[in-house]
Design a protein around this motif. Structure first.
Motif, PDB file in Angstrom:
ATOM      1  N   HIS A  16     -64.195 -99.829  17.633  1.00  0.00           N
ATOM      2  CA  HIS A  16     -63.336-100.117  18.772  1.00  0.00           C
ATOM      3  C   HIS A  16     -62.635 -98.867  19.279  1.00  0.00           C
ATOM      4  CE1 HIS A  16     -63.979-104.322  17.998  1.00  0.00           C
ATOM      5  NE2 HIS A  16     -63.369-104.290  16.820  1.00  0.00           N
ATOM      6  N   ASP A  17     -62.399 -98.828  20.591  1.00  0.00           N
ATOM      7  CA  ASP A  17     -61.508 -97.817  21.117  1.00  0.00           C
ATOM      8  C   ASP A  17     -60.072 -98.347  21.077  1.00  0.00           C
ATOM      9  OD1 ASP A  17     -61.371 -99.589  23.269  1.00  0.00           O
ATOM     10  OD2 ASP A  17     -62.092 -98.167  24.770  1.00  0.00           O
ATOM     11  N   ALA A  18     -59.130 -97.565  21.554  1.00  0.00           N
ATOM     12  CA  ALA A  18     -57.722 -97.947  21.442  1.00  0.00           C
ATOM     13  C   ALA A  18     -57.408 -99.201  22.242  1.00  0.00           C
ATOM     14  CB  ALA A  18     -56.839 -96.786  21.907  1.00  0.00           C
ATOM     15  N   GLU A  23     -55.879-104.963  22.209  1.00  0.00           N
ATOM     16  CA  GLU A  23     -56.116-106.331  22.652  1.00  0.00           C
ATOM     17  C   GLU A  23     -56.338-107.269  21.459  1.00  0.00           C
ATOM     18  OE1 GLU A  23     -56.506-109.657  24.929  1.00  0.00           O
ATOM     19  OE2 GLU A  23     -55.712-107.686  25.477  1.00  0.00           O
ATOM     20  N   LEU A  24     -57.076-106.825  20.452  1.00  0.00           N
ATOM     21  CA  LEU A  24     -57.288-107.640  19.257  1.00  0.00           C
ATOM     22  C   LEU A  24     -55.980-107.882  18.507  1.00  0.00           C
ATOM     23  CD1 LEU A  24     -60.597-105.983  18.013  1.00  0.00           C
ATOM     24  CD2 LEU A  24     -60.347-108.342  18.839  1.00  0.00           C
ATOM     25  N   ILE A  25     -55.136-106.885  18.462  1.00  0.00           N
ATOM     26  CA  ILE A  25     -53.826-107.050  17.810  1.00  0.00           C
ATOM     27  C   ILE A  25     -52.951-107.992  18.631  1.00  0.00           C
ATOM     28  CG2 ILE A  25     -51.698-105.829  17.176  1.00  0.00           C
ATOM     29  CD1 ILE A  25     -53.522-103.398  16.544  1.00  0.00           C
ATOM     30  N   ARG A  26     -53.005-107.851  19.943  1.00  0.00           N
ATOM     31  CA  ARG A  26     -52.201-108.706  20.830  1.00  0.00           C
ATOM     32  C   ARG A  26     -52.602-110.170  20.676  1.00  0.00           C
ATOM     33  NH1 ARG A  26     -53.459-106.031  25.091  1.00  0.00           N
ATOM     34  NH2 ARG A  26     -51.882-104.443  24.679  1.00  0.00           N
ATOM     35  N   ARG A  27     -53.888-110.420  20.470  1.00  0.00           N
ATOM     36  CA  ARG A  27     -54.381-111.802  20.331  1.00  0.00           C
ATOM     37  C   ARG A  27     -54.211-112.338  18.917  1.00  0.00           C
ATOM     38  NH1 ARG A  27     -59.416-110.274  23.316  1.00  0.00           N
ATOM     39  NH2 ARG A  27     -60.498-110.577  21.336  1.00  0.00           N
ATOM     40  N   GLY A  28     -53.778-111.485  17.994  1.00  0.00           N
ATOM     41  CA  GLY A  28     -53.574-111.928  16.626  1.00  0.00           C
ATOM     42  C   GLY A  28     -54.820-111.902  15.774  1.00  0.00           C
ATOM     43  N   ILE A 168     -57.400 -92.329  19.127  1.00  0.00           N
ATOM     44  CA  ILE A 168     -56.584 -91.542  20.045  1.00  0.00           C
ATOM     45  C   ILE A 168     -55.604 -90.717  19.223  1.00  0.00           C
ATOM     46  CG2 ILE A 168     -54.966 -93.477  20.297  1.00  0.00           C
ATOM     47  CD1 ILE A 168     -54.466 -92.587  23.183  1.00  0.00           C
ATOM     48  N   ALA A 169     -55.355 -89.478  19.643  1.00  0.00           N
ATOM     49  CA  ALA A 169     -54.398 -88.632  18.937  1.00  0.00           C
ATOM     50  C   ALA A 169     -53.763 -87.659  19.911  1.00  0.00           C
ATOM     51  CB  ALA A 169     -55.060 -87.880  17.780  1.00  0.00           C
ATOM     52  N   HIS A 170     -52.571 -87.216  19.551  1.00  0.00           N
ATOM     53  CA  HIS A 170     -51.784 -86.330  20.397  1.00  0.00           C
ATOM     54  C   HIS A 170     -52.362 -84.926  20.463  1.00  0.00           C
ATOM     55  CE1 HIS A 170     -48.159 -83.430  20.370  1.00  0.00           C
ATOM     56  NE2 HIS A 170     -48.382 -83.734  21.635  1.00  0.00           N
ATOM     57  N   GLY A 171     -52.282 -84.327  21.637  1.00  0.00           N
ATOM     58  CA  GLY A 171     -52.575 -82.915  21.813  1.00  0.00           C
ATOM     59  C   GLY A 171     -51.665 -82.343  22.870  1.00  0.00           C
ATOM     60  N   ASN A 172     -51.532 -81.044  22.900  1.00  0.00           N
ATOM     61  CA  ASN A 172     -50.892 -80.396  24.047  1.00  0.00           C
ATOM     62  C   ASN A 172     -51.686 -79.168  24.418  1.00  0.00           C
ATOM     63  OD1 ASN A 172     -49.865 -78.797  21.861  1.00  0.00           O
ATOM     64  ND2 ASN A 172     -47.982 -79.980  21.866  1.00  0.00           N
ATOM     65  N   ASP A 173     -51.454 -78.677  25.641  1.00  0.00           N
ATOM     66  CA  ASP A 173     -52.381 -77.728  26.247  1.00  0.00           C
ATOM     67  C   ASP A 173     -51.605 -76.611  26.933  1.00  0.00           C
ATOM     68  OD1 ASP A 173     -54.282 -76.511  28.065  1.00  0.00           O
ATOM     69  OD2 ASP A 173     -55.551 -78.287  27.837  1.00  0.00           O
ATOM     70  N   GLY A 174     -51.687 -75.386  26.346  1.00  0.00           N
ATOM     71  CA  GLY A 174     -51.015 -74.246  26.933  1.00  0.00           C
ATOM     72  C   GLY A 174     -51.966 -73.158  27.392  1.00  0.00           C
ATOM     73  N   ARG A 221     -61.180 -95.073  29.418  1.00  0.00           N
ATOM     74  CA  ARG A 221     -60.134 -96.086  29.577  1.00  0.00           C
ATOM     75  C   ARG A 221     -58.989 -95.887  28.591  1.00  0.00           C
ATOM     76  NH1 ARG A 221     -62.013-102.087  27.491  1.00  0.00           N
ATOM     77  NH2 ARG A 221     -62.375-101.588  25.285  1.00  0.00           N
ATOM     78  N   ASP A 222     -59.249 -95.312  27.422  1.00  0.00           N
ATOM     79  CA  ASP A 222     -58.148 -95.020  26.501  1.00  0.00           C
ATOM     80  C   ASP A 222     -57.205 -93.979  27.092  1.00  0.00           C
ATOM     81  OD1 ASP A 222     -59.009 -96.831  24.644  1.00  0.00           O
ATOM     82  OD2 ASP A 222     -59.539 -95.366  23.105  1.00  0.00           O
TER      83      ASP A 222
END
Length: 465
Positions: A16-18, A23-28, A168-174, A221-222
């Motif tokens: 699964h993507d994020a 959505e699966l968590i939201r539906r229980g 999904i994970a955090h990044g930053n771009d300089g 879409r993520d």
């Protein structure tokens, strides 16, 4: 060649993507704790070889409201961003960081999207290099081939997303630090417009702020959903809203092509083939594609290199005040010290360099009078093997290699414009090659719409196939 490594399997994360997980968590059908547990177990399998995690505490941080767009999705934060209770080491051995007392501004915005934070990811020292390697520690490895670089500076986050530990994970771009690892690891990496998200303290202290915050993902879409979720928490009123982009637009665009590196260095034939193939695909989709000249001359590359050197120099002389009184500049890695040393001989040029760089945004904006997007390579060659850009190598050798390798991404950092890396090709060795799309200030929406169209026309390669 080295091995390909990933953690995809038949567990709660599946493939699964994020967005699907939320959505699966939201539906229980799944629980946030169950998904976090699966991600930690995946990390335990692949991280001993990837070396992408700096710290992973026993307890995950569940944040945000259940109604948040990404509630329960597991993620990691890059280790140049404060998370309460965890040290922020910036990839450096120059001091031993104490646990942060509070979350940084951007970390708070990221966690407000509902994601569960599992820990922090690797970066090269202060994000100054284009590979996540260290002078005296094991490198972070590319899951597509563990003998190759994962890019930088968000290389740890990219490795974990590509390997399937989290979606999904955090990044930053300089200077390319979201787009470069996205290109190396076969991911979607959108550097937003400067000021689109909340800034960290280092960005605010720069003479010219190069840094934008964002994420790395495996699906368009993520990325689009993350931008919408972050915007619900805070939106810069000076920029047009992005909103939730859910698919391609019907309009046909005028797209300019930048092919040759601004430095005059050669473009690798494998990268050129992927760019040419992408141009053909854009034309097949009905877009008008035309050659475009650079909005800046070759002197821009030298000005950016001088500014890069200035930042390294300032880190060395202000570290005791910016990071910790125990900061020891002598313990900076050889590459950081080399950059700082180069600056000393050209410091007198700084006022003129800063003036020229501050004016680049006007020339860049003029490029969009006749086009809506610009397409180019992300990098001038495929991702290199580990060791090629290592900070343990002779400084001048690594510096020259970086100037030839990282030629396309800095323009968006200096101008503050949005730019996106998409995994649209592969090298002869099977490693991902990214293609970059750049847009006018504030126009992330057009980038995301184009990304949806290209993802549908040419589905991104999957590491597990």
């Amino acid at each position: 060649m080295g091995a390909r490594i990933h953690a995809f399997g038949d567990d709660a994360l599946g493939e699964h993507d994020a967005v699907a997980l939320a959505e699966l968590i939201r539906r229980g059908e799944l629980g946030a704790a169950e998904v976090a547990k699966a991600a930690r177990e995946r990390a335990a399998v692949v991280n001993p070889e990837l070396n992408a995690i700096v710290v992973q505490p026993d307890t995950a941080r569940v944040s945000g409201e259940r109604e948040a767009l990404l509630y329960g999705v597991p993620t990691y934060v890059k280790d140049n961003t404060d998370l309460a209770g965890l040290p922020t080491q910036h990839g450096s051995a120059a001091w031993t960081a104490r646990p942060a007392k509070s979350d940084g501004p951007y970390a708070a915005q990221l966690m407000g999207t509902g994601m569960t934070v599992l820990g922090k990811t690797t970066l090269p020292e202060f994000g100054l290099n284009a590979t996540t390697e260290f002078a005296d520690a094991p490198p972070t490895r590319n899951p597509w081939d563990v003998e190759f670089s994962s890019g930088a500076s968000s290389g740890g986050s990219a490795a974990l997303v590509a390997a399937g530990v989290v979606p999904i994970a955090h990044g930053n771009d300089g200077g390319g630090s979201i787009r470069i690892p996205a290109a190396c690891c076969g991911l979607v990496g959108l550097k937003p417009t400067r000021g689109r998200h909340l800034d960290g303290p280092q960005a605010k202290s720069m003479p010219i702020n190069l840094v934008s915050e964002g994420v790395l993902t495996r699906t368009v879409r993520d990325t689009a959903t993350y931008f919408a979720a972050a915007e619900r928490l805070w939106r810069n009123p000076a920029l047009p809203p992005v909103g939730l982009v859910e698919g391609p637009a019907r309009r046909r665009l005028r797209i300019g092509v930048l092919s040759e590196p601004i430095t005059g260095a050669p473009l690798d034939p494998q990268v050129r083939a992927v760019l040419d193939d992408t141009v053909a695909l854009l034309e097949d989709l009905g877009h008008e594609v035309r050659p475009l000249g650079y909005p800046v001359d070759r002197g821009f590359a030298q000005d950016f290199a001088n500014y890069w050197e200035m930042l390294a120099f300032l880190l060395g002389v202000t570290g005791k005040f910016s990071f910790d009184p125990r900061f020891d500049a002598a313990r900076l890695d050889p590459f950081t010290r080399g950059l700082g040393s180069r600056f000393r001989s050209s410091a007198w040029r700084s006022p003129a360099i800063l003036y020229r760089l501050s004016r680049v945004r006007h020339a860049y904006a003029a490029s969009f009078r006749d086009v809506e997007l610009i397409v180019s390579p992300v990098l001038a060659s495929p991702t290199p093997p580990l060791g090629y850009l290592s900070p343990a190598q002779p400084f001048e050798e690594v510096f020259d290699r970086l100037l030839a390798y990282v030629t396309y991404t800095p323009l968006a950092n200096v101008t503050g414009a949005p730019a996106l890396s998409l995994p649209l090709g592969a090298s002869d060795a099977g490693l991902p090659i990214g293609v970059m799309f750049s847009a006018a200030h504030g126009d992330e929406r057009t980038l995301l719409e184009m990304a949806y169209a290209l993802e549908a026309a040419r589905p991104f390669r999957r590491i597990q196939d």
